[in-house]
Design an enzyme around this catalytic site. Sequence first.
Site, short mmCIF file in Angstrom:
data_model
loop_
_atom_site.label_atom_id
_atom_site.label_comp_id
_atom_site.label_asym_id
_atom_site.label_seq_id
_atom_site.Cartn_x
_atom_site.Cartn_y
_atom_site.Cartn_z
N ARG A 17 0.87 -1.18 0.00
CA ARG A 17 0.00 0.00 0.00
C ARG A 17 0.90 1.22 0.00
O ARG A 17 1.86 1.30 0.76
CB ARG A 17 -0.89 0.07 1.24
CG ARG A 17 -1.82 -1.12 1.45
CD ARG A 17 -2.73 -0.86 2.66
NE ARG A 17 -3.35 -2.07 3.15
CZ ARG A 17 -4.49 -2.58 2.68
NH1 ARG A 17 -5.10 -1.95 1.68
NH2 ARG A 17 -5.01 -3.67 3.19
N ARG B 249 -6.38 -5.36 -0.19
CA ARG B 249 -7.82 -5.08 -0.06
C ARG B 249 -8.11 -3.59 0.06
O ARG B 249 -7.53 -2.88 0.87
CB ARG B 249 -8.37 -5.82 1.15
CG ARG B 249 -9.87 -5.64 1.37
CD ARG B 249 -10.34 -6.43 2.57
NE ARG B 249 -10.36 -7.86 2.27
CZ ARG B 249 -10.02 -8.80 3.15
NH1 ARG B 249 -9.59 -8.45 4.34
NH2 ARG B 249 -10.10 -10.06 2.83
N HIS C 233 3.07 -9.59 0.98
CA HIS C 233 2.80 -8.66 2.07
C HIS C 233 4.09 -8.16 2.72
O HIS C 233 4.07 -7.19 3.49
CB HIS C 233 1.92 -9.35 3.12
CG HIS C 233 1.40 -8.45 4.19
ND1 HIS C 233 1.83 -8.51 5.50
CD2 HIS C 233 0.48 -7.47 4.15
CE1 HIS C 233 1.21 -7.59 6.22
NE2 HIS C 233 0.38 -6.95 5.43
N TYR D 217 1.27 5.35 12.04
CA TYR D 217 1.46 3.93 12.35
C TYR D 217 2.79 3.76 13.04
O TYR D 217 3.82 4.25 12.56
CB TYR D 217 1.46 3.09 11.07
CG TYR D 217 0.12 2.78 10.46
CD1 TYR D 217 -0.95 3.65 10.61
CD2 TYR D 217 -0.07 1.64 9.71
CE1 TYR D 217 -2.18 3.38 10.03
CE2 TYR D 217 -1.30 1.36 9.12
CZ TYR D 217 -2.35 2.24 9.29
OH TYR D 217 -3.57 1.96 8.71
N HIS E 93 1.72 -1.15 15.18
CA HIS E 93 1.68 -1.93 13.93
C HIS E 93 2.88 -2.84 13.75
O HIS E 93 2.87 -3.73 12.90
CB HIS E 93 1.59 -0.95 12.74
CG HIS E 93 1.24 -1.57 11.44
ND1 HIS E 93 2.15 -1.65 10.39
CD2 HIS E 93 0.10 -2.14 10.99
CE1 HIS E 93 1.56 -2.24 9.36
NE2 HIS E 93 0.32 -2.55 9.69
#
Length: 724
Positions: A406, A436, A466, A499, A623
Amino acid sequence: MTDSALDEDRTASDFDDDFEPFDIEGAPELPAERYLDRELSWLAFNQRVLELAEDPRLPVLERANFLAIFASNLDEFFMVRVAGLKRRIITGLAVPTNVGRAPHDVLSDISRKAHELQERHAAVYQELVKPALAEAGIRVVSWAELGERETAHLRGYFSGQIFPVLMPLAVDPAHPFPYISGLSLNLSVRVRNSRTGRQEFARVKVPQMLPRFVRVDPDESIEDARYVTLEELIANHLGDLFPGMEIVEHHVFRVTRNEDVEIEEDETENLIKALEKELLRRRFGPPIRLEITDDMDDVTLGLLVRELDVTEQEVFRLPAPLDLGGLFDLARLDRPELHYPTHVPTTALQLQPSESNLSADVFAAISRKDVLLHHPYESFATSVQAFLEQAAADPDVLAIKQTLYRTSGDSPIVEALIDAAESGKQVLALVEIKARFDEQANISWARKLEKAGVHVVYGLVGLKTHCKLALVIRQEKGGLRHYSHIGTGNYNPKTSRIYEDLGLLTADDQVGKDLTRLFNELSGYAIEKKFKRLLVAPLHLRKGLLKLIAGEVRNAELGRPAGIRFKVNSIVDEAIIDALYRASNAGVPVEVWVRGICSLRPGIPGLSENIRVRSILGRYLEHSRIFSFENDGDPQIYIGSADMMHRNLDRRIEALVRLTDPDHLAEIGSLFDRAMDPRTSSWHLDGEGVWTRRSTDESGHPLDDLQVKMMQQIGQRTRSGKRR
C-alpha cells in the site's frame, strides 16, 4: 558456547528438515475449548477503540476521531468478515472457526455484540462527545435550533451548492426500486400527491463529495461555530425536490454491502483484467447490514427490508446521525488546543547530517552500522524515503528492487523508482494489486511504473506479497554491495506518521543475498529455500517460529534462561497458540503484546498460567511485529510484516529478519519491558476473553502512556547523541 552460536550458519531451510517441534504424543492433551472466537475478539478490539472515545482526559477532537475510527473499522468488518461468513453459509462452504461452533451461532453472536457496540457508540457521541465538543465551541445543532437569519443563509447555500447535484429517485410501477450503493447515506421520503391523495416512495442520496457538517454561519469564529449535518439540511428542503407534493415522512438509512473481492487466479491469464472485472462486481455485492434512524416508521422499514432482502438481525436502529465516520471532518478542524500536542519525528541519530552537509550520506551511515528505525518517533522521510531517493539519484547504484503493498497518492517512493528507471537503472517493483480496498490505486501505480520503464511484477499466483522489502545494489570499490531495508509497515509516507513501525537498514551481505534470492523467487521461477537471516512464509515461517518456541521449552526444562515475547496485530493460528500453551506448561514466561484479535486464552491454570496478554492503543496505531526468544541468554529477535494468522503464514509472502546488533536487541528488550510494566497504561486480557483497561493506579493517578514515553525517550536520545 551457546546453542545459537553453534547455529550461527544455520539456514531457514533447516527448520524444514525432519522438523518435530514437540513430542505431540507424549505431551498432555490440550483442552478443546482453548481458543477465543476471532470475530468476537475483533469486536473487543473495536470496543477498546471506543473506550478511548469515552476517555474525558483525551483532547475532544481526538475523541471524535476515535468515534470515526470505530465506525470505519466496523464498516470494514461487516464488508469483509461478516459478508464472508454469510457467503460461506449460503454456498455451503466450510466456515473457518477455531471454537467449534455452528456457523449460524457465530453470526448470531456477532450480530448481538455488534448491535450492543453500535448502540454504545451512538450513546458516546450523544451523551459524552457532542456535549464536550459544544463546550469547546463546536456545536452540532438541529434545524429547529436555528433562527431566521441562519436558515435564510443555509437556504441560499442549499440552492447554490447542494440542490443542483441531488438526484431524487421515485419508486413506482414506472420506476423500479433504485440501487443503493454501499455505505452511502440516503433519505427515504414518502410523499402524497395533493390531487390524487396517493402516497409514493422516493429515495434521495446524500452526496458523498460534499462536507458532512455544514457551517451555519461562515462569519462565526472557528472557536465558536455551529454546524448542521448535510442530511438534515437536505431533509429541510425536500419541498424543493418534490414541488407540489406533501412530504409525509422522511428518514435516513444506510446499507453495507459485501465488498470483499475473490478472484480465481489459476483460471485467468491476465490478473489485472480479472481483478478490474471483480472490482466492478464489488459495487453490487449483496446487502449485509441496514442502518436506520430510530424514528423510521414501519411502512418505510418494511419496504426497505423487502427490497433489500435483509433479515431482522441485519437491521440496526440507531439515533441520528447515522455514519459517525463523518466525524473525521470535524476531527480535522484547525483547533490545535483540541488535538494531541504536535509531535515532529526526529531523524535517526545515525542518519543525521554532519554540520557541513544539509543531508546525510545514507549509504555511508548504513555501511558503518545497521540502523534500527522506529516510526513515527523517527522520521520516515529522512530514513527510508531518503534511502530510496538517494539510491535513485546515485550514479553508482545499478539496481533497485522493492515490494509495494500500500502506498499513497503522489508517493515520493513511487516517484523515486520512476526517476531511477528513467536514469537507466534496473528497477523492479513488486506491486501487490490484491491489497484489499487499494486494488484500483495499486493498478494505477503499476501502470504508471510500467510506462516509466520499471519492471513490474505481481508476485506468485495464489499468494499475496505482504512483506516490506527494498534492496539496492551499488557499485563500490571491490565490487557490488547490497543495501537492504526490511520493515514492518508499508512504504507509505502518510501512514508512517500515524502507524508505529520498525525497520532495519543494513549493508549486511548475508541479508542482501537473502533478499536477492527472495526477489528472484518472486519475479521469476527460482525455487530457493535457503535463507540465512530471514524467515519467509509460506514455506518456513510457522515452522521456524515453532522450532524457536520448542527451543525455549527445552531451555526451561534444563533450567536455563527461557522466555518468549511476541508483539503482533493479531494472533489466531492454532499451531502457534498451542505451542505457546505448551511453553507455558513447561514454565516458560510468555508475554504477548497484541493490538487486535487474540484467540489465545491467558492465565488459565494447567493451560496458560505463565502467559500474559496486553494491548496498547493510543495516538498511534501499534503496527510493528516482533518475535523475541531468550535463547539461554543469547536473545534471538526477529521483526517483520507477519501476524500470527492463517492468511499470513499460509497464503502470503512474509519475511522476518533477525536482528544481530547488541544495541538493537537491548532496545527491543527495553520496549517490551516498558509495555508490560504495570505502571504502563494498557488493556489486560483474561481467560474468558474480557479486556480490562488499566489507565490509573490505585490512587487514581494516570499510568504512563507508552507512546508519550517513547516520544520523550527518542527525542532525548537525539539531543544527547546516544542511541540508548
